[in-house]
Design a protein around this motif. Structure first.
Motif, PDB file in Angstrom:
ATOM      1  N   GLU A   1       0.830  -1.206   0.000  1.00  0.00           N
ATOM      2  CA  GLU A   1       0.000   0.000   0.000  1.00  0.00           C
ATOM      3  C   GLU A   1       0.871   1.265   0.000  1.00  0.00           C
ATOM      4  OE1 GLU A   1      -3.525   0.685   0.073  1.00  0.00           O
ATOM      5  OE2 GLU A   1      -3.408  -1.309  -0.815  1.00  0.00           O
ATOM      6  N   LYS A   2       1.933   1.248   0.795  1.00  0.00           N
ATOM      7  CA  LYS A   2       2.844   2.399   0.850  1.00  0.00           C
ATOM      8  C   LYS A   2       3.531   2.601  -0.504  1.00  0.00           C
ATOM      9  CE  LYS A   2       6.759   4.249   3.439  1.00  0.00           C
ATOM     10  NZ  LYS A   2       7.710   4.025   4.527  1.00  0.00           N
ATOM     11  N   PHE A   3       3.981   1.505  -1.106  1.00  0.00           N
ATOM     12  CA  PHE A   3       4.622   1.573  -2.422  1.00  0.00           C
ATOM     13  C   PHE A   3       3.647   2.109  -3.465  1.00  0.00           C
ATOM     14  CE2 PHE A   3       5.769  -0.362  -6.520  1.00  0.00           C
ATOM     15  CZ  PHE A   3       7.048   0.169  -6.668  1.00  0.00           C
ATOM     16  N   ASP A   4       2.406   1.629  -3.440  1.00  0.00           N
ATOM     17  CA  ASP A   4       1.388   2.079  -4.378  1.00  0.00           C
ATOM     18  C   ASP A   4       1.133   3.579  -4.234  1.00  0.00           C
ATOM     19  OD1 ASP A   4      -0.682   1.541  -6.386  1.00  0.00           O
ATOM     20  OD2 ASP A   4      -2.091   1.988  -4.760  1.00  0.00           O
ATOM     21  N   THR A   5       1.052   4.056  -3.018  1.00  0.00           N
ATOM     22  CA  THR A   5       0.855   5.484  -2.764  1.00  0.00           C
ATOM     23  C   THR A   5       2.031   6.289  -3.295  1.00  0.00           C
ATOM     24  OG1 THR A   5      -0.480   5.022  -0.806  1.00  0.00           O
ATOM     25  CG2 THR A   5       0.488   7.224  -0.957  1.00  0.00           C
ATOM     26  N   MET A   6       3.248   5.807  -3.074  1.00  0.00           N
ATOM     27  CA  MET A   6       4.436   6.504  -3.574  1.00  0.00           C
ATOM     28  C   MET A   6       4.416   6.562  -5.091  1.00  0.00           C
ATOM     29  SD  MET A   6       7.439   5.205  -0.875  1.00  0.00           S
ATOM     30  CE  MET A   6       8.182   4.276  -2.135  1.00  0.00           C
ATOM     31  N   CYS A   7       4.030   5.479  -5.749  1.00  0.00           N
ATOM     32  CA  CYS A   7       3.961   5.454  -7.219  1.00  0.00           C
ATOM     33  C   CYS A   7       2.923   6.441  -7.733  1.00  0.00           C
ATOM     34  CB  CYS A   7       3.647   4.049  -7.719  1.00  0.00           C
ATOM     35  SG  CYS A   7       5.014   2.899  -7.515  1.00  0.00           S
ATOM     36  N   LYS A   8       1.768   6.494  -7.093  1.00  0.00           N
ATOM     37  CA  LYS A   8       0.726   7.431  -7.501  1.00  0.00           C
ATOM     38  C   LYS A   8       1.193   8.875  -7.332  1.00  0.00           C
ATOM     39  CE  LYS A   8      -3.177   4.390  -6.669  1.00  0.00           C
ATOM     40  NZ  LYS A   8      -4.303   4.063  -5.798  1.00  0.00           N
ATOM     41  N   ASP A   9       1.860   9.166  -6.213  1.00  0.00           N
ATOM     42  CA  ASP A   9       2.381  10.516  -5.986  1.00  0.00           C
ATOM     43  C   ASP A   9       3.425  10.883  -7.029  1.00  0.00           C
ATOM     44  OD1 ASP A   9       0.728  10.769  -3.788  1.00  0.00           O
ATOM     45  OD2 ASP A   9       2.321  10.358  -2.319  1.00  0.00           O
ATOM     46  N   LEU A  10       4.297   9.946  -7.344  1.00  0.00           N
ATOM     47  CA  LEU A  10       5.326  10.177  -8.353  1.00  0.00           C
ATOM     48  C   LEU A  10       4.704  10.435  -9.720  1.00  0.00           C
ATOM     49  CD1 LEU A  10       8.336  10.316  -8.985  1.00  0.00           C
ATOM     50  CD2 LEU A  10       8.290   7.854  -9.352  1.00  0.00           C
ATOM     51  N   MET A  11       3.669   9.681 -10.065  1.00  0.00           N
ATOM     52  CA  MET A  11       3.002   9.870 -11.345  1.00  0.00           C
ATOM     53  C   MET A  11       2.334  11.242 -11.414  1.00  0.00           C
ATOM     54  SD  MET A  11       2.464   8.888 -14.345  1.00  0.00           S
ATOM     55  CE  MET A  11       2.873   7.179 -14.484  1.00  0.00           C
ATOM     56  N   LYS A  12       1.718  11.682 -10.308  1.00  0.00           N
ATOM     57  CA  LYS A  12       1.112  13.014 -10.273  1.00  0.00           C
ATOM     58  C   LYS A  12       2.170  14.088 -10.510  1.00  0.00           C
ATOM     59  CE  LYS A  12      -2.695  12.037  -7.119  1.00  0.00           C
ATOM     60  NZ  LYS A  12      -3.231  12.278  -5.762  1.00  0.00           N
TER      61      LYS A  12
END
Length: 102
Positions: A68-79
């Protein structure tokens, strides 16, 4: 009297705060609540972790939280990436003009 609120409106009301959203959903859904709602709620996650430690399976929840933490980091990076690309386009820069490519 019946009050109906869409998921999108509920998310906006609680500003995408997972813990608050889960609290409301747990109260509204009662026995139909899912494990995701429990895990996303701070107290629910704590109690579930205690149970998993008793049955020697705590690594399962730890892995889920790491994903979940990794997924959140990926979403933030994509934004951030999309924002940079939009800014570059607004200034008339192309991706090929940059030495930094993601």
């Amino acid at each position: 009297m019946l009050l109906a609120i869409s998921k999108r409106v509920l998310d906006q009301i609680y500003n995408n705060n997972k813990a608050k959203l889960c609290e409301i959903r747990i109260r509204l859904m009662g026995n139909e609540v899912t494990l995701n709602h429990v895990i996303d709620h701070p107290r629910g996650a704590q109690l579930f972790l205690q149970y998993l430690q008793k049955v020697l399976a705590a690594e399962n929840l730890e892995f889920y939280c790491a994903v979940e933490k990794f997924d959140t980091m990926c979403k933030d990076l994509m934004k951030q990436y999309l924002h940079i690309m939009k800014t570059r386009e607004e200034h008339g820069l192309r991706v090929a003009d940059s030495k930094l490519l993601l």
